[in-house]
Write a protein that holds these residues in place. Structure first.
Motif, PDB file in Angstrom:
ATOM      1  N   PRO A  73       0.803  -1.228   0.000  1.00 42.63           N
ATOM      2  CA  PRO A  73       0.000   0.000   0.000  1.00 42.63           C
ATOM      3  C   PRO A  73       0.834   1.275   0.000  1.00 42.63           C
ATOM      4  N   ALA A  74       2.130   1.164   0.302  1.00 42.27           N
ATOM      5  CA  ALA A  74       2.978   2.354   0.326  1.00 42.27           C
ATOM      6  C   ALA A  74       3.473   2.743  -1.063  1.00 42.27           C
ATOM      7  N   VAL A  75       3.296   1.878  -2.049  1.00 40.88           N
ATOM      8  CA  VAL A  75       3.819   2.117  -3.386  1.00 40.88           C
ATOM      9  C   VAL A  75       2.692   2.501  -4.341  1.00 40.88           C
ATOM     10  N   LYS A  76       2.899   3.592  -5.079  1.00 36.74           N
ATOM     11  CA  LYS A  76       1.918   4.028  -6.082  1.00 36.74           C
ATOM     12  C   LYS A  76       2.438   3.920  -7.513  1.00 36.74           C
ATOM     13  N   VAL A  77       3.756   4.012  -7.674  1.00 39.20           N
ATOM     14  CA  VAL A  77       4.356   4.028  -9.013  1.00 39.20           C
ATOM     15  C   VAL A  77       5.638   3.194  -8.981  1.00 39.20           C
ATOM     16  N   LEU A  78       5.898   2.476 -10.091  1.00 34.38           N
ATOM     17  CA  LEU A  78       7.154   1.749 -10.266  1.00 34.38           C
ATOM     18  C   LEU A  78       7.972   2.427 -11.357  1.00 34.38           C
ATOM     19  N   VAL A  79       9.242   2.701 -11.062  1.00 34.93           N
ATOM     20  CA  VAL A  79      10.204   3.161 -12.065  1.00 34.93           C
ATOM     21  C   VAL A  79      11.194   2.030 -12.309  1.00 34.93           C
ATOM     22  N   LEU A  80      11.337   1.647 -13.573  1.00 33.95           N
ATOM     23  CA  LEU A  80      12.276   0.604 -13.984  1.00 33.95           C
ATOM     24  C   LEU A  80      13.419   1.270 -14.723  1.00 33.95           C
ATOM     25  N   MET A 110       0.193  -4.738 -14.691  1.00 32.99           N
ATOM     26  CA  MET A 110       0.177  -4.000 -13.433  1.00 32.99           C
ATOM     27  C   MET A 110      -0.935  -2.976 -13.431  1.00 32.99           C
ATOM     28  N   ALA A 111      -1.665  -2.889 -12.329  1.00 35.35           N
ATOM     29  CA  ALA A 111      -2.649  -1.814 -12.178  1.00 35.35           C
ATOM     30  C   ALA A 111      -1.959  -0.511 -11.799  1.00 35.35           C
ATOM     31  N   LYS A 112      -0.932  -0.608 -10.965  1.00 34.79           N
ATOM     32  CA  LYS A 112      -0.158   0.581 -10.617  1.00 34.79           C
ATOM     33  C   LYS A 112       0.695   0.977 -11.818  1.00 34.79           C
ATOM     34  N   PRO A 113       0.830   2.264 -12.105  1.00 34.46           N
ATOM     35  CA  PRO A 113       1.574   2.683 -13.297  1.00 34.46           C
ATOM     36  C   PRO A 113       3.068   2.413 -13.184  1.00 34.46           C
ATOM     37  N   SER A 114       3.654   2.095 -14.335  1.00 34.21           N
ATOM     38  CA  SER A 114       5.092   1.818 -14.409  1.00 34.21           C
ATOM     39  C   SER A 114       5.733   2.732 -15.442  1.00 34.21           C
ATOM     40  N   ILE A 115       6.958   3.169 -15.138  1.00 35.47           N
ATOM     41  CA  ILE A 115       7.703   4.075 -16.012  1.00 35.47           C
ATOM     42  C   ILE A 115       9.077   3.470 -16.258  1.00 35.47           C
ATOM     43  N   ALA A 116       9.463   3.320 -17.514  1.00 38.99           N
ATOM     44  CA  ALA A 116      10.833   2.940 -17.849  1.00 38.99           C
ATOM     45  C   ALA A 116      11.647   4.218 -18.025  1.00 38.99           C
ATOM     46  N   LEU A 117      12.697   4.367 -17.230  1.00 35.10           N
ATOM     47  CA  LEU A 117      13.614   5.508 -17.306  1.00 35.10           C
ATOM     48  C   LEU A 117      14.860   5.007 -18.036  1.00 35.10           C
ATOM     49  N   ILE A 118      15.089   5.539 -19.248  1.00 35.71           N
ATOM     50  CA  ILE A 118      16.022   4.904 -20.175  1.00 35.71           C
ATOM     51  C   ILE A 118      17.195   5.811 -20.513  1.00 35.71           C
ATOM     52  N   ARG A 119      18.387   5.268 -20.335  1.00 38.13           N
ATOM     53  CA  ARG A 119      19.617   5.883 -20.833  1.00 38.13           C
ATOM     54  C   ARG A 119      20.371   4.833 -21.641  1.00 38.13           C
ATOM     55  N   GLY A 120      21.174   5.274 -22.588  1.00 39.80           N
ATOM     56  CA  GLY A 120      22.049   4.356 -23.298  1.00 39.80           C
ATOM     57  C   GLY A 120      21.296   3.274 -24.049  1.00 39.80           C
ATOM     58  N   ASN A 121      21.850   2.066 -24.038  1.00 39.22           N
ATOM     59  CA  ASN A 121      21.266   0.973 -24.801  1.00 39.22           C
ATOM     60  C   ASN A 121      20.000   0.434 -24.144  1.00 39.22           C
ATOM     61  N   CYS A 122      18.968   0.316 -24.951  1.00 40.88           N
ATOM     62  CA  CYS A 122      17.705  -0.311 -24.543  1.00 40.88           C
ATOM     63  C   CYS A 122      17.357  -1.271 -25.681  1.00 40.88           C
ATOM     64  N   ILE A 123      17.903  -2.465 -25.611  1.00 44.82           N
ATOM     65  CA  ILE A 123      17.944  -3.352 -26.766  1.00 44.82           C
ATOM     66  C   ILE A 123      17.430  -4.736 -26.370  1.00 44.82           C
ATOM     67  N   GLY A 124      16.859  -5.441 -27.339  1.00 45.71           N
ATOM     68  CA  GLY A 124      16.435  -6.822 -27.120  1.00 45.71           C
ATOM     69  C   GLY A 124      15.451  -6.935 -25.978  1.00 45.71           C
TER      70      GLY A 124
END
Length: 257
Positions: free
Chosen positions: A46-53, A96-110
């Motif tokens: 319950p303490a988490v609202k958003v996931l950043v990957l 996931m019902a809770k929103p997720s955000i991919a924070l991307i630098r450099g290679n994001c491949i495969g």
């Protein structure tokens, strides 16, 4: 925590980081296998609202750890077992019902790009490069991952990416819809957007996320699910607080977590 991952929280935001910078954050079988359990824990917290990957160091992820393939994907049975873990990881993020955000630098491949596509949002630094490379390995892409990619970029661009295995830069990725936006200070902008999501009604955020997922997946009873979620929200405390705050010209104090 599974080796290769770091999980931290800052207020309402959880951050799951690929932590193999010496290997450009290549994803091991153990890491693929751990993702569904991690997602389930965050959904239940319950303490988490958003996931950043994101990834540690200069890169998001160069994809699956190909060094494991000779051992783990050496037979059709091994391929099936490995792919089952990948598919479960993608499905866990995508549903996931809770929103997720991919924070991307450099290679994001495969496989790294595969997981970013399974997130709700993709925010990129200008130096990022994107590619989906099964055609370089003789692999046919997972159905659900292909559907998610087509939903983002359309069939023509999905064919370009999947059939060629070509890499595209952040600007091109934004043009075709592969990333949500590109920011010079991607860390700060991601944090700001995550804070915005946290400030909204979580009844609304999660309910609408479920409806969008059901519609795009072609779920047979998507309309029924939507009406049920709408009815539940109309009877909830967040709706009463949102209307009251609007009429009283103040910021809402939503309580649903």
């Amino acid at each position: 925590m599974t080796q290769g991952f770091a999980l931290t929280t800052d207020g309402d935001v959880a951050r799951l980081t690929f932590s193999r910078p010496a290997k450009m954050n290549a994803i091991t079988y153990e890491m693929w296998s751990a993702i569904p359990g991690i997602v389930a824990e965050l959904e239940a917290d319950p303490a988490v609202k958003v996931l950043v990957l994101t990834g540690e160091g200069e890169h998001f992820s160069a994809g699956a750890d190909i060094g494991e393939f000779r051992d783990l994907r050496a037979t059709p049975e091994g391929v099936a077992t490995y792919d089952k873990a990948v598919d479960a990881a993608v499905d866990a993020l995508a549903t996931m019902a809770k929103p997720s955000i991919a924070l991307i630098r450099g290679n994001c491949i495969g496989g790294g790009c595969q997981l970013s596509v399974a997130c709700d949002f993709r925010f990129s630094a200008p130096d990022a490069r994107f590619g989906i490379t099964p055609a370089k390995l003789g692999i046919v892409y997972h159905y659900e991952s292909t559907r998610l990619l087509i939903d983002l970029v359309g069939p023509a661009q999905a064919r370009y990416l999947l059939l060629s295995g070509a890499l595209v830069d952040a600007g091109r990725a934004r043009e075709i819809g592969l990333v949500t936006d590109v920011f010079d200070d991607v860390e700060a902008q991601t944090a700001e957007f995550a804070a915005t999501l946290c400030s909204r009604s979580q009844t609304s955020v999660r309910g609408m996320n479920r409806i969008i997922a059901a519609i795009t997946a072609g779920t047979e009873d998507a309309a029924v699910q939507a009406e049920s979620l709408r009815d539940e929200a109309a009877r909830g405390a967040d709706y009463a607080e949102g209307v009251a705050a609007f009429l009283e010209r103040r910021a809402p104090r939503f309580t649903h977590r």
